[in-house]
Design an enzyme around this catalytic site. Sequence first.
Site, PDB file in Angstrom:
ATOM      1  N   VAL A 172      13.478 -28.967 -24.630  1.00  0.00           N
ATOM      2  CA  VAL A 172      13.521 -29.920 -23.676  1.00  0.00           C
ATOM      3  C   VAL A 172      12.936 -31.250 -24.331  1.00  0.00           C
ATOM      4  O   VAL A 172      13.629 -32.426 -24.187  1.00  0.00           O
ATOM      5  CB  VAL A 172      13.026 -29.572 -22.488  1.00  0.00           C
ATOM      6  CG1 VAL A 172      13.369 -30.804 -21.312  1.00  0.00           C
ATOM      7  CG2 VAL A 172      13.294 -28.076 -21.996  1.00  0.00           C
ATOM      8  N   GLU A 173      11.934 -31.186 -25.056  1.00  0.00           N
ATOM      9  CA  GLU A 173      11.142 -32.169 -25.535  1.00  0.00           C
ATOM     10  C   GLU A 173      11.921 -33.067 -26.657  1.00  0.00           C
ATOM     11  O   GLU A 173      12.117 -33.925 -26.759  1.00  0.00           O
ATOM     12  CB  GLU A 173       9.874 -31.931 -25.882  1.00  0.00           C
ATOM     13  CG  GLU A 173       8.879 -31.849 -24.751  1.00  0.00           C
ATOM     14  CD  GLU A 173       8.598 -33.128 -23.810  1.00  0.00           C
ATOM     15  OE1 GLU A 173       8.909 -34.160 -24.432  1.00  0.00           O
ATOM     16  OE2 GLU A 173       8.034 -33.112 -22.898  1.00  0.00           O
ATOM     17  N   SER A 174      12.316 -32.178 -27.582  1.00  0.00           N
ATOM     18  CA  SER A 174      12.792 -32.720 -29.105  1.00  0.00           C
ATOM     19  C   SER A 174      14.156 -31.961 -29.663  1.00  0.00           C
ATOM     20  O   SER A 174      14.208 -32.226 -30.820  1.00  0.00           O
ATOM     21  CB  SER A 174      11.696 -32.579 -30.026  1.00  0.00           C
ATOM     22  OG  SER A 174      11.370 -31.212 -30.272  1.00  0.00           O
TER      23      SER A 174
END
Length: 558
Positions: A172-174
């Site tokens: 989700v982050e990167s």
Amino acid sequence: MDHYCQPLPSLPLFRRKRLAGLALPMLLLVGCQTIKTKQDASLSSADISIASNSPAKKTSRTTDKTTGKSKLAEVQAPVEVKQEAIDVEKGVEKNVEKEAAVITNLWQRLQQGMTLDVDLTNKRIQSELEWYKNNQYSFDLLAERASPYLYFIIEQAEARGLPLELALLPVVESSFDPFAYSHAGASGLWQLMPATAGEYGLSQSWWYDGRRDVVAATRAAFDYVEMLYSQLGDWKLALAAYNSGLGRVQRALKKNARDKKSTAFWHLDLPDETTAYVPKLLALSAVIKNPKKYGITLPAIDNSPYFETVAIGSQLDMAKASQLAGVSLNDLYKLNPGLNRWSTPPEGPHYLAIPSDKAEQFKAGLEAIPEDQRLAWTRYTVKAGDSLLKIAKQNQTQVSVISEVNQLTSTVIKIGQTLRIPIPGKNAESYTLTANQVTANKQKRQYVVRPGDSFWSISRRYGVSINDLAKWNNLSPTTPLQIDQTLAIWLTSNTPTTLNKVMRKIYYKVRSGDSLSLIADKFDIDISEIKGWNTLNSQYIHPGQQLTLFIDIARASE
């Protein structure tokens, strides 16, 4: 490095509660298996769709009272289950080796450690599930990107007794891109902000950015999320705070409590990004836990270490490390994305992530080379007009390194003085952190456009501006390029190279008070480049406008 693998000095509050509250119930649950049939002992393997030939095993979940770590043990017969309960009570982990032998696919290991409650009837989660169901390609890409890092991350989460859903945070982050960089300044797999990184021991310098170091950043991210959980007591709230900050979530909780509203995550007034962030992770975990249900196949990832962290003791040229390990420089940088330059930092950390099957070869080679052969050296004679800063820039190093090597007590140098300077052991073009980056020379080059090329990609490849590239070919920066079209590129000795550049595309939302000049300064890019990338015909921009930017994250981390 051992520094990053040491256990925490004490268990966090949530883990102590888990030990106290779960040990007895879980023991009783195991005992209850004696009155169930084998068919009832576990879910059928038909519920799991994974590209693997691993045999299905029936399992029973237990909790180790010594470590607080939840694990699955194979159920063979009622009598053996009772014995396992006794073993768990004694703190004996006799099934760990059996479990490791059975689980050959890392996705299965991840599935078995998922413990978060996911309400599949929640509309926000359902919306995310619909997107995932129609994007098999995203899971193919996820498996490809995550495979070098996921085993290490899962191992670290298990050691802390964390829900293994947290190992999916980098998705989700990167999108599992260790070089990912946001316009807000977050970087790496875990998208840690500079202030958070500093608070959790990640240094950032000209040589190194700990936020992109997979080993160090994973440790810091888990430290951070454990702290958030200890403060908020709920994993959904902790995840929301990871995205938007502890203070913002606490303020939302106080507001709802004051207004006598529910303080559950789903009822809080949080930024749109955060309200979508948690459902996205929960929906992703639901798909990975039961991919067949959603028509998804997870490409298999071996349940074995991809890399090993090897202590190197002192600064080491990455070209030399590549030679010793028998690994390409690009592959070595992908495992060590925290490195900004041509060598490891002189001040440390002094370790490298090496592919597991090459680690012993690397260790033996490193031990055999003399200390003074870890780096290449040159002798430089100081000329009129020189300064340590100028000499350092010419040789891609720092003033502090030159000072330390030559035992200088000040920055004053004299004409004719000889300095010993560490330099890259190979030509600049050998140290590419991204593909197709080349250095400049003193001639006109002819370039034939290939599929996927653009003014931006070509300009970055040769270290020239988009406007210059267009001007040399009597074109506009917005003119579509044609495959097999020939472009002229002029390169001189002063053309800036793309050595050590790690370029990423980001989207920047213009804020009140912004100007093209301020944005260009913030990201160390040219105004002309911003205008070219966004087909702007004037200097005027307005709040809320979205701009496409291409930035060098290695430089942005300085």
